[in-house]
Design a protein around this motif. Structure first.
Motif, PDB file in Angstrom:
ATOM      1  N   MET A  22       0.842  -1.202   0.000  1.00  0.00           N
ATOM      2  CA  MET A  22       0.000   0.000   0.000  1.00  0.00           C
ATOM      3  C   MET A  22       0.879   1.255   0.000  1.00  0.00           C
ATOM      4  O   MET A  22       1.912   1.297   0.677  1.00  0.00           O
ATOM      5  CB  MET A  22      -0.888   0.036   1.252  1.00  0.00           C
ATOM      6  CG  MET A  22      -1.819  -1.155   1.410  1.00  0.00           C
ATOM      7  SD  MET A  22      -3.071  -1.303   0.111  1.00  0.00           S
ATOM      8  CE  MET A  22      -4.234  -0.038   0.545  1.00  0.00           C
ATOM      9  N   LEU A  23       0.437   2.254  -0.758  1.00  0.00           N
ATOM     10  CA  LEU A  23       1.175   3.517  -0.850  1.00  0.00           C
ATOM     11  C   LEU A  23       0.468   4.576   0.016  1.00  0.00           C
ATOM     12  O   LEU A  23      -0.758   4.686  -0.040  1.00  0.00           O
ATOM     13  CB  LEU A  23       1.157   3.950  -2.323  1.00  0.00           C
ATOM     14  CG  LEU A  23       1.796   5.261  -2.667  1.00  0.00           C
ATOM     15  CD1 LEU A  23       3.225   5.018  -3.136  1.00  0.00           C
ATOM     16  CD2 LEU A  23       1.022   5.957  -3.789  1.00  0.00           C
ATOM     17  N   ASP A  24       1.226   5.339   0.760  1.00  0.00           N
ATOM     18  CA  ASP A  24       0.638   6.404   1.587  1.00  0.00           C
ATOM     19  C   ASP A  24       0.511   7.695   0.777  1.00  0.00           C
ATOM     20  O   ASP A  24       1.457   8.090   0.089  1.00  0.00           O
ATOM     21  CB  ASP A  24       1.545   6.706   2.792  1.00  0.00           C
ATOM     22  CG  ASP A  24       1.549   5.559   3.791  1.00  0.00           C
ATOM     23  OD1 ASP A  24       0.682   4.666   3.691  1.00  0.00           O
ATOM     24  OD2 ASP A  24       2.430   5.556   4.677  1.00  0.00           O
ATOM     25  N   VAL A  25      -0.640   8.333   0.886  1.00  0.00           N
ATOM     26  CA  VAL A  25      -0.821   9.646   0.242  1.00  0.00           C
ATOM     27  C   VAL A  25      -0.954  10.690   1.342  1.00  0.00           C
ATOM     28  O   VAL A  25      -1.760  10.525   2.261  1.00  0.00           O
ATOM     29  CB  VAL A  25      -2.075   9.663  -0.664  1.00  0.00           C
ATOM     30  CG1 VAL A  25      -2.162  10.985  -1.419  1.00  0.00           C
ATOM     31  CG2 VAL A  25      -2.054   8.493  -1.635  1.00  0.00           C
ATOM     32  N   LEU A  33      -1.440  11.802   6.826  1.00  0.00           N
ATOM     33  CA  LEU A  33      -1.852  10.709   5.930  1.00  0.00           C
ATOM     34  C   LEU A  33      -3.313  10.928   5.552  1.00  0.00           C
ATOM     35  O   LEU A  33      -4.163  11.062   6.423  1.00  0.00           O
ATOM     36  CB  LEU A  33      -1.686   9.386   6.689  1.00  0.00           C
ATOM     37  CG  LEU A  33      -1.996   8.114   5.899  1.00  0.00           C
ATOM     38  CD1 LEU A  33      -0.959   7.892   4.802  1.00  0.00           C
ATOM     39  CD2 LEU A  33      -2.028   6.905   6.843  1.00  0.00           C
ATOM     40  N   ILE A  34      -3.598  10.979   4.227  1.00  0.00           N
ATOM     41  CA  ILE A  34      -5.011  11.165   3.858  1.00  0.00           C
ATOM     42  C   ILE A  34      -5.613   9.913   3.238  1.00  0.00           C
ATOM     43  O   ILE A  34      -6.820   9.754   3.230  1.00  0.00           O
ATOM     44  CB  ILE A  34      -5.240  12.396   2.945  1.00  0.00           C
ATOM     45  CG1 ILE A  34      -4.291  12.408   1.760  1.00  0.00           C
ATOM     46  CG2 ILE A  34      -5.165  13.673   3.723  1.00  0.00           C
ATOM     47  CD1 ILE A  34      -4.576  13.559   0.799  1.00  0.00           C
ATOM     48  N   ALA A  35      -4.779   9.019   2.711  1.00  0.00           N
ATOM     49  CA  ALA A  35      -5.325   7.777   2.146  1.00  0.00           C
ATOM     50  C   ALA A  35      -4.197   6.790   1.919  1.00  0.00           C
ATOM     51  O   ALA A  35      -3.017   7.167   1.876  1.00  0.00           O
ATOM     52  CB  ALA A  35      -6.025   8.060   0.825  1.00  0.00           C
ATOM     53  N   ARG A  36      -4.581   5.510   1.781  1.00  0.00           N
ATOM     54  CA  ARG A  36      -3.624   4.478   1.388  1.00  0.00           C
ATOM     55  C   ARG A  36      -4.165   3.846   0.108  1.00  0.00           C
ATOM     56  O   ARG A  36      -5.366   3.633  -0.029  1.00  0.00           O
ATOM     57  CB  ARG A  36      -3.492   3.437   2.491  1.00  0.00           C
ATOM     58  CG  ARG A  36      -3.180   4.097   3.841  1.00  0.00           C
ATOM     59  CD  ARG A  36      -2.646   3.109   4.839  1.00  0.00           C
ATOM     60  NE  ARG A  36      -1.284   2.734   4.488  1.00  0.00           N
ATOM     61  CZ  ARG A  36      -0.760   1.532   4.715  1.00  0.00           C
ATOM     62  NH1 ARG A  36      -1.482   0.586   5.260  1.00  0.00           N
ATOM     63  NH2 ARG A  36       0.488   1.264   4.386  1.00  0.00           N
ATOM     64  N   VAL A  37      -3.263   3.610  -0.840  1.00  0.00           N
ATOM     65  CA  VAL A  37      -3.692   3.119  -2.155  1.00  0.00           C
ATOM     66  C   VAL A  37      -2.988   1.807  -2.464  1.00  0.00           C
ATOM     67  O   VAL A  37      -1.775   1.686  -2.244  1.00  0.00           O
ATOM     68  CB  VAL A  37      -3.313   4.132  -3.273  1.00  0.00           C
ATOM     69  CG1 VAL A  37      -3.936   3.724  -4.603  1.00  0.00           C
ATOM     70  CG2 VAL A  37      -3.726   5.530  -2.914  1.00  0.00           C
ATOM     71  N   SER A  38      -3.734   0.850  -3.028  1.00  0.00           N
ATOM     72  CA  SER A  38      -3.117  -0.446  -3.347  1.00  0.00           C
ATOM     73  C   SER A  38      -2.143  -0.273  -4.517  1.00  0.00           C
ATOM     74  O   SER A  38      -2.445   0.392  -5.512  1.00  0.00           O
ATOM     75  CB  SER A  38      -4.178  -1.482  -3.689  1.00  0.00           C
ATOM     76  OG  SER A  38      -4.791  -1.178  -4.913  1.00  0.00           O
ATOM     77  N   GLU A  39      -0.973  -0.896  -4.373  1.00  0.00           N
ATOM     78  CA  GLU A  39       0.039  -0.833  -5.429  1.00  0.00           C
ATOM     79  C   GLU A  39      -0.071  -2.045  -6.347  1.00  0.00           C
ATOM     80  O   GLU A  39      -0.613  -3.073  -5.958  1.00  0.00           O
ATOM     81  CB  GLU A  39       1.437  -0.817  -4.809  1.00  0.00           C
ATOM     82  CG  GLU A  39       1.710   0.423  -3.997  1.00  0.00           C
ATOM     83  CD  GLU A  39       3.190   0.575  -3.687  1.00  0.00           C
ATOM     84  OE1 GLU A  39       4.027   0.335  -4.581  1.00  0.00           O
ATOM     85  OE2 GLU A  39       3.501   0.918  -2.543  1.00  0.00           O
TER      86      GLU A  39
END
Ligand code: SIN
Length: 476
Positions: A22-25, A33-39
């Motif tokens: 997961m990537l941190d945004v 931290l506003i969101a985590r995105v699947s890599e």
């Protein structure tokens, strides 16, 4: 926000891609931290390429009119979600909400423009040398396209590529900046809602862009790369795509001169400079990077600029009346500060500096006595620093403006129309603002000369980047 709403996903074949990586945004305002995105990994990327290839074949049996209609629905959905998209842009990128709203409209403008251009990809009938032949040309989508987009315009740099590609009948795999993936994902969801085929617009997120991009650029099914970003990265990508002779368009760095002649309307020039320098806190490739002021008006113009800068409200872009947000991250701020420091060590002097300098914020700076040998003169500043150079003659300023290895945008202010015409003709820049600081427009070709890139985006030219010309020679 709950954990659930905080998690979002890469999109493959119209579906959310689950992954343990997961990537941190983070929000540039406070690095929260506003969101985590699947890599994605290489297997997921391979699956995306296969889907895109199947989709390209499927798109061959759609009409340009149908694709135009789908694009128009996407345009309408973007407008319906204008406020939500703008807030997302501000949260992950940092620009003030009013600018984010303007970006939504700008991004939507490309979708509308290419929804109409889809129907204008005309071929030709060429007079033949015998009465037994007919020679024709037609235009077809080039195939699977890979797009790499930057963080400074998380919506518009995407629609400027995806809309013409889809209009031309191409499928698109996007690797958005890992700093701003959330806007890209929302755009793709709206495209699917508008009727895009599942493989027509896929989003691959990664924190290891080099591996992913190398995989995409060396895949035999990928037929085109389109990139917006720095000249240094563009050159590396061009080396990669040269190996498979892949069609490549590059929208790279600029170093825009902003020239104010003695005869200029100084109020108009000031308005133009505020737009060309301070839009997105100076983080645009067409930002005024070298401000040339004629010696007769230099002091007066600097005083006017100082008064104007004092009125700017700096802060979190979601706040009311904010004019200037933070820079994208601490590395960006560090780079700007070291350019400033280097210039001062080599003889430039700061004649104005605002107060708020905490976190990723950098208040506007006016720097005088900048010289061609300084790093700040030859580097994209990407920060709200006005770098001033004095000039005396038309010939001198044109020579100085042109004496760089890039040629994206330039701006000229004068009330002498002969001079404006003469100077516009000899400036080696692909886009020229004449008594105008806001030049970006979906109906006009955007791109650069020299090391500022290859190809044009937007305008009547923008769709050609995604089309092959096929010649048919028929004997009767
Ligand atoms: C850019 O900075 O790359 C694009 C700016 C624009 O389209 O106005």
């Amino acid at each position: 926000m709950s954990n659930e709403t905080n998690t979002t996903y890469s999109i493959i074949n119209g579906q959310s891609h689950q992954s343990t990586a997961m990537l941190d945004v983070r929000n540039p305002v406070d690095n929260a931290l506003i969101a985590r995105v699947s890599e994605v990994d290489e297997h997921a990327a391979e699956r995306a390429i296969k889907c895109a290839n199947n989709c390209f074949i499927e798109l061959k049996s759609t009409t340009a009119q149908a694709r135009g209609d789908t694009l128009f629905r996407w345009y309408q959905l973007i407008l319906q979600n204008k406020k939500r998209l703008a807030e997302l842009v501000t949260r992950e990128q940092g620009k003030p909400l009013k600018e984010a709203l303007a970006e939504v409209m700008y991004a939507a403008g490309y979708v509308k423009w290419f929804s109409q251009e889809a129907e204008r990809t005309n071929g030709a009938v060429i007079p033949a040398q015998t009465i037994h032949h007919q020679l024709r040309t037609l235009k077809q989508g080039i195939g699977v396209v890979v797009g790499i987009t930057p963080w400074n315009f998380p919506l518009a740099m995407i629609t400027r590529k995806v809309a013409p590609a889809y209009a031309a009948g191409c499928s698109f795999i996007l690797k958005p900046s890992e700093l701003t993936p959330l806007s890209a994902i929302e755009l793709a969801k709206l495209a699917l809602e508008a009727g895009f085929e599942p493989g027509a617009f896929q989003i691959l997120i990664t924190s290891k862009p080099q591996d992913l991009v190398t995989q995409l650029n060396s895949h035999p099914s990928v037929r085109k790369l389109t990139f917006t970003g720095s000249t240094a990265v563009g050159k590396l990508l061009l080396e990669q795509t040269a190996r498979s002779v892949m069609r490549t368009s590059l929208e790279l760095g600029g170093n825009a001169p902003f020239i104010v002649f003695e005869s200029a309307d100084l109020e108009a020039a000031l308005e133009g400079l505020m737009m060309a320098k301070f839009r997105n806190a100076g983080q645009t490739c067409i930002a005024a990077n070298r401000v040339y002021l004629h010696s007769a008006i230099k002091s007066q113009f600097i005083e006017m600029l100082k008064s104007r800068l004092q009125t700017l409200v700096i802060g979190d872009g979601l706040g009311e009346n904010v004019d200037l947000g933070p820079l994208i991250n601490s590395a960006a701020k560090q780079k700007a500060l070291s350019l400033l420091d280097d210039a001062c060590k080599h003889g430039a002097n700061i004649v104005y500096q605002g107060e708020s300098q905490t976190g990723n914020y950098l208040s506007p700076v006016i720097l005088e006595n900048v010289e061609p040998a300084m790093a700040i003169y030859n580097t994209e500043i990407f920060a709200p620093i006005v770098s001033v150079i004095e000039f005396q003659t038309e010939e001198q300023v044109v020579n100085m403006a042109n004496d760089v290895d890039v040629g994206l945008a330039a701006y000229v202010y004068s009330s002498n129309i002969d001079l404006l015409h003469r100077v516009s003709m000899v400036l080696d820049f692909a886009m020229i603002g004449i008594n105008e600081g806001a030049i970006s427009n979906p109906a006009a070709p955007f791109g650069g000369m020299k090391q500022s890139g290859l190809g044009r985006e937007g305008g009547a030219e923008g769709i050609d980047e995604y089309l092959e010309v096929k010649y048919l020679c028929q004997r009767f």
